[in-house]
Motif scaffolding. Structure first.
Motif, PDB file in Angstrom:
ATOM      1  N   MET A 104       9.421 112.077  -7.178  1.00 20.02           N
ATOM      2  CA  MET A 104       8.951 112.359  -5.826  1.00 20.02           C
ATOM      3  C   MET A 104       9.867 111.742  -4.778  1.00 20.02           C
ATOM      4  SD  MET A 104       4.791 112.267  -5.668  1.00 20.02           S
ATOM      5  CE  MET A 104       4.864 112.499  -3.886  1.00 20.02           C
ATOM      6  N   THR A 105      10.447 110.588  -5.096  1.00 18.22           N
ATOM      7  CA  THR A 105      11.388 109.971  -4.174  1.00 18.22           C
ATOM      8  C   THR A 105      12.606 110.862  -3.955  1.00 18.22           C
ATOM      9  OG1 THR A 105      10.697 107.751  -4.855  1.00 18.22           O
ATOM     10  CG2 THR A 105      12.832 107.940  -3.774  1.00 18.22           C
ATOM     11  N   ASP A 106      13.079 111.488  -5.039  1.00 14.95           N
ATOM     12  CA  ASP A 106      14.255 112.355  -4.950  1.00 14.95           C
ATOM     13  C   ASP A 106      13.934 113.672  -4.247  1.00 14.95           C
ATOM     14  OD1 ASP A 106      16.072 110.652  -6.083  1.00 14.95           O
ATOM     15  OD2 ASP A 106      15.761 111.367  -8.117  1.00 14.95           O
ATOM     16  N   ASN A 107      12.823 114.309  -4.681  1.00 10.26           N
ATOM     17  CA  ASN A 107      12.504 115.628  -4.135  1.00 10.26           C
ATOM     18  C   ASN A 107      11.019 115.914  -4.333  1.00 10.26           C
ATOM     19  OD1 ASN A 107      12.244 118.438  -3.580  1.00 10.26           O
ATOM     20  ND2 ASN A 107      14.397 118.743  -4.069  1.00 10.26           N
ATOM     21  N   PRO A 108      10.189 115.668  -3.318  1.00 11.43           N
ATOM     22  CA  PRO A 108       8.740 115.866  -3.464  1.00 11.43           C
ATOM     23  C   PRO A 108       8.366 117.297  -3.827  1.00 11.43           C
ATOM     24  CG  PRO A 108       9.230 114.610  -1.479  1.00 11.43           C
ATOM     25  CD  PRO A 108      10.533 115.105  -1.998  1.00 11.43           C
ATOM     26  N   GLU A 109       9.027 118.273  -3.231  1.00 11.31           N
ATOM     27  CA  GLU A 109       8.688 119.671  -3.503  1.00 11.31           C
ATOM     28  C   GLU A 109       9.002 120.043  -4.946  1.00 11.31           C
ATOM     29  OE1 GLU A 109       7.008 121.724  -1.655  1.00 11.31           O
ATOM     30  OE2 GLU A 109       6.811 120.144  -0.142  1.00 11.31           O
ATOM     31  N   MET A 110      10.162 119.626  -5.439  1.00 15.39           N
ATOM     32  CA  MET A 110      10.523 119.923  -6.821  1.00 15.39           C
ATOM     33  C   MET A 110       9.584 119.216  -7.792  1.00 15.39           C
ATOM     34  SD  MET A 110      12.394 121.630  -8.818  1.00 15.39           S
ATOM     35  CE  MET A 110      13.605 122.248  -7.650  1.00 15.39           C
ATOM     36  N   ALA A 111       9.186 117.979  -7.456  1.00 13.57           N
ATOM     37  CA  ALA A 111       8.243 117.254  -8.306  1.00 13.57           C
ATOM     38  C   ALA A 111       6.930 118.017  -8.425  1.00 13.57           C
ATOM     39  CB  ALA A 111       7.994 115.861  -7.735  1.00 13.57           C
ATOM     40  N   ARG A 112       6.487 118.605  -7.320  1.00 16.35           N
ATOM     41  CA  ARG A 112       5.257 119.396  -7.338  1.00 16.35           C
ATOM     42  C   ARG A 112       5.431 120.665  -8.177  1.00 16.35           C
ATOM     43  NH1 ARG A 112       4.852 119.550  -2.367  1.00 16.35           N
ATOM     44  NH2 ARG A 112       3.562 117.683  -2.093  1.00 16.35           N
ATOM     45  N   ILE A 113       6.590 121.283  -8.079  1.00 15.78           N
ATOM     46  CA  ILE A 113       6.850 122.529  -8.806  1.00 15.78           C
ATOM     47  C   ILE A 113       6.851 122.300 -10.323  1.00 15.78           C
ATOM     48  CG2 ILE A 113       8.632 124.271  -9.275  1.00 15.78           C
ATOM     49  CD1 ILE A 113       9.352 124.113  -6.304  1.00 15.78           C
ATOM     50  N   ILE A 114       7.406 121.177 -10.759  1.00 15.14           N
ATOM     51  CA  ILE A 114       7.494 120.932 -12.200  1.00 15.14           C
ATOM     52  C   ILE A 114       6.201 120.361 -12.780  1.00 15.14           C
ATOM     53  CG2 ILE A 114       9.987 120.604 -12.078  1.00 15.14           C
ATOM     54  CD1 ILE A 114       9.540 117.606 -12.283  1.00 15.14           C
ATOM     55  N   GLY A 115       5.161 120.242 -11.959  1.00 12.17           N
ATOM     56  CA  GLY A 115       3.842 119.898 -12.491  1.00 12.17           C
ATOM     57  C   GLY A 115       3.397 118.465 -12.304  1.00 12.17           C
ATOM     58  N   ILE A 116       4.121 117.677 -11.543  1.00  9.17           N
ATOM     59  CA  ILE A 116       3.700 116.299 -11.294  1.00  9.17           C
ATOM     60  C   ILE A 116       2.526 116.302 -10.323  1.00  9.17           C
ATOM     61  CG2 ILE A 116       4.395 114.109 -10.219  1.00  9.17           C
ATOM     62  CD1 ILE A 116       7.196 114.583 -11.284  1.00  9.17           C
ATOM     63  N   ASP A 117       1.501 115.537 -10.649  1.00  2.58           N
ATOM     64  CA  ASP A 117       0.332 115.415  -9.777  1.00  2.58           C
ATOM     65  C   ASP A 117       0.716 114.514  -8.606  1.00  2.58           C
ATOM     66  OD1 ASP A 117      -2.105 114.925  -8.524  1.00  2.58           O
ATOM     67  OD2 ASP A 117      -3.232 114.927 -10.401  1.00  2.58           O
ATOM     68  N   THR A 118       1.167 115.107  -7.530  1.00  6.63           N
ATOM     69  CA  THR A 118       1.681 114.329  -6.404  1.00  6.63           C
ATOM     70  C   THR A 118       0.594 113.511  -5.710  1.00  6.63           C
ATOM     71  OG1 THR A 118       1.450 116.281  -4.973  1.00  6.63           O
ATOM     72  CG2 THR A 118       3.603 115.905  -6.005  1.00  6.63           C
ATOM     73  N   ARG A 119      -0.650 113.967  -5.783  1.00  4.36           N
ATOM     74  CA  ARG A 119      -1.735 113.200  -5.171  1.00  4.36           C
ATOM     75  C   ARG A 119      -1.928 111.868  -5.899  1.00  4.36           C
ATOM     76  NH1 ARG A 119      -7.315 112.320  -5.653  1.00  4.36           N
ATOM     77  NH2 ARG A 119      -8.349 112.025  -3.612  1.00  4.36           N
ATOM     78  N   LYS A 120      -1.947 111.920  -7.232  1.00  6.31           N
ATOM     79  CA  LYS A 120      -2.100 110.689  -8.005  1.00  6.31           C
ATOM     80  C   LYS A 120      -0.938 109.743  -7.760  1.00  6.31           C
ATOM     81  CE  LYS A 120      -4.936 112.306 -11.879  1.00  6.31           C
ATOM     82  NZ  LYS A 120      -4.982 112.489 -13.357  1.00  6.31           N
ATOM     83  N   VAL A 121       0.255 110.305  -7.670  1.00  7.67           N
ATOM     84  CA  VAL A 121       1.433 109.468  -7.432  1.00  7.67           C
ATOM     85  C   VAL A 121       1.364 108.838  -6.042  1.00  7.67           C
ATOM     86  CG1 VAL A 121       3.938 109.447  -7.197  1.00  7.67           C
ATOM     87  CG2 VAL A 121       2.878 110.764  -9.030  1.00  7.67           C
ATOM     88  N   ALA A 122       0.931 109.607  -5.052  1.00  2.00           N
ATOM     89  CA  ALA A 122       0.800 109.074  -3.697  1.00  2.00           C
ATOM     90  C   ALA A 122      -0.217 107.928  -3.654  1.00  2.00           C
ATOM     91  CB  ALA A 122       0.397 110.181  -2.732  1.00  2.00           C
ATOM     92  N   ILE A 123      -1.357 108.122  -4.305  1.00  8.44           N
ATOM     93  CA  ILE A 123      -2.369 107.060  -4.368  1.00  8.44           C
ATOM     94  C   ILE A 123      -1.800 105.836  -5.075  1.00  8.44           C
ATOM     95  CG2 ILE A 123      -4.574 106.412  -5.407  1.00  8.44           C
ATOM     96  CD1 ILE A 123      -5.528 109.274  -4.891  1.00  8.44           C
TER      97      ILE A 123
END
Length: 290
Positions: A172-191
Motif C-alpha cells: 500500500m505504501t508503494d501503490n494503494p490502487e494496485m494493492a487493492r487490485i491484487i486483493g489486499i484488504d486495504t481497510r484492514k491495513v489502514a486500521i
C-alpha cells in the motif's frame, strides 16, 4: 570542543525522539495518504493517561505505559473508522480529511484541557537519574529515548519485512490502487497502521511526561516535528522518516553553536523550507521508496 560533543549527544537523543514520532506519523501517511494531524493530541492523551494511571491511581510506570498505548490505539483506530473512512468511501478530495484532521486536533486538545485541566502534570514519584561520560552528561530518560527507537524501529522493520501484513503495508505504501487490485484488504491495513502509528506515539509521550511533564499543548510540537521529519526524509519513506528525524535533531542541536537559544525553535522551519525548496521529494525520497 566539550560543548560541541555535548550538543552532538543531545542531537542523537533529540533525533531519536523525533525519528520515533516520524515513524509513527509516517507509517500512517505513507500507507493511507492521510495527513493525520490529530496524531498530536493523541500523543497528548497518551501522556495524560499515563500521568493519571501513575500519579493518581498509583500504578507502576510499565502498567501506566500499557494504558497509554491502549488509549492511543483506541483513539487512532477510532479516528480512522469514524472520521477518515467515511470520507474515503465518498471519495472526498484529499483536502477534506486534512481539514477534518485539524478539526479533530482542536476537539481533542480542548477535551484534554477540560478533563485534566491546563496545568503541567508531572509524576513526582519518578526520579530521572543523571549519568556522566567524560565531559558529556545525559539522563536515564535520554537513554530510554534512544533505546525505545532502536527496539520499536527494529521490531517494525522485522514486521514489515517478514510478515504478510507487513508486506501488505509496504504494498500500500508503494501503490494503494494496485494493492487493492491484487486483493489486499486495504481497510484492514489502514486500521492496522493507525493502530501501529498511534501505539508508537505512546512511549514517546510517556518519556516526555517523565522528563518534562505533560501539558495540553504538547501535541503540537510532537506532530509538527513528526511532519517535518517525514517531509525531510522523503514522503512515503518510512526509513526516510527515521533519517529525517535524526537530521532534524542534529541540525537543531548543533545549530546552537551559531544560533542563539531563543531562535532554536525556528531551525525546524528553516530546514523544512530549504528541503521543500531544493528537494521537494525529501532528502531520501527517490532512493528509499520503502
Amino acid at each position: 570542543m566539550d560543548l560541541a560533543l555535548q550538543l552532538l549527544v543531545n542531537g542523537v537523543i533529540t533525533g531519536s525522539h523525533y525519528a520515533l514520532l516520524g515513524v509513527g506519523f509516517g507509517i500512517i501517511f505513507a500507507t493511507t495518504r492521510i495527513v493525520h494531524f490529530a496524531y498530536g493530541p493523541i500523543f497528548t492523551v497518551a501522556a495524560y493517561m499515563a500521568w493519571y494511571s501513575a500519579a493518581m491511581l498509583g500504578l507502576p510506570i510499565p502498567v501506566a505505559l500499557l494504558i497509554a498505548i491502549l488509549a492511543a490505539v483506541l483513539l487512532g483506530v477510532g479516528s480512522y473508522v469514524l472520521l477518515y473512512e467515511p470520507f474515503e468511501k465518498r471519495q472526498a478530495p484529499h483536502l477534506v480529511p486534512l481539514i477534518a484532521s485539524l478539526g479533530l486536533y482542536i476537539v481533542l486538545e480542548n477535551l484534554v484541557g477540560i478533563i485534566f485541566g491546563s496545568g503541567v502534570r508531572v509524576v513526582r514519584e519518578f526520579t530521572n537519574g543523571i549519568h556522566f561520560m567524560g565531559p558529556v552528561f545525559f539522563t536515564t530518560i535520554h537513554i530510554w529515548q534512544v533505546v525505545v527507537l532502536v527496539v520499536l524501529g527494529g521490531a517494525l522493520a522485522v514486521f514489515l519485512r517478514w510478515t504478510s501484513y507487513g508486506k501488505a503495508v509496504l504494498a500500500m505504501t508503494d501503490n494503494p490502487e494496485m494493492a487493492r487490485i491484487i486483493g489486499i484488504d486495504t481497510r484492514k491495513v489502514a486500521i492496522l497502521v493507525f493502530a501501529i502509528g498511534s501505539a508508537i506515539s505512546a512511549p514517546s509521550a510517556v518519556l516526555i511526561l517523565l522528563k518534562d511533564g505533560a501539558t495540553t499543548h504538547m501535541g503540537f510540537l510532537a506532530v509538527f516535528m513528526a511532519f517535518v521529519a517525514v517531509i525531510v526524509g522523503g514522503i512515503g519513506s518510512i526509513k526516510g522518516a527515521v533519517i529525517g528525524g535524526f537530521a532534524l535533531g542534529m541540525v537543531e542541536s548543533l545549530g546552537m553553536l551559531r544560533i542563539p537559544t531563543e531562535w532554536q525553535s525556528s531551525i525546524a522551519f528553516m530546514l523544512l523550507f530549504l528541503v521543500v525548496l531544493l528537494r521537494p521529494q525529501g532528502l531520501f525520497g527517490a532512493a528509499m521508496r520503502r
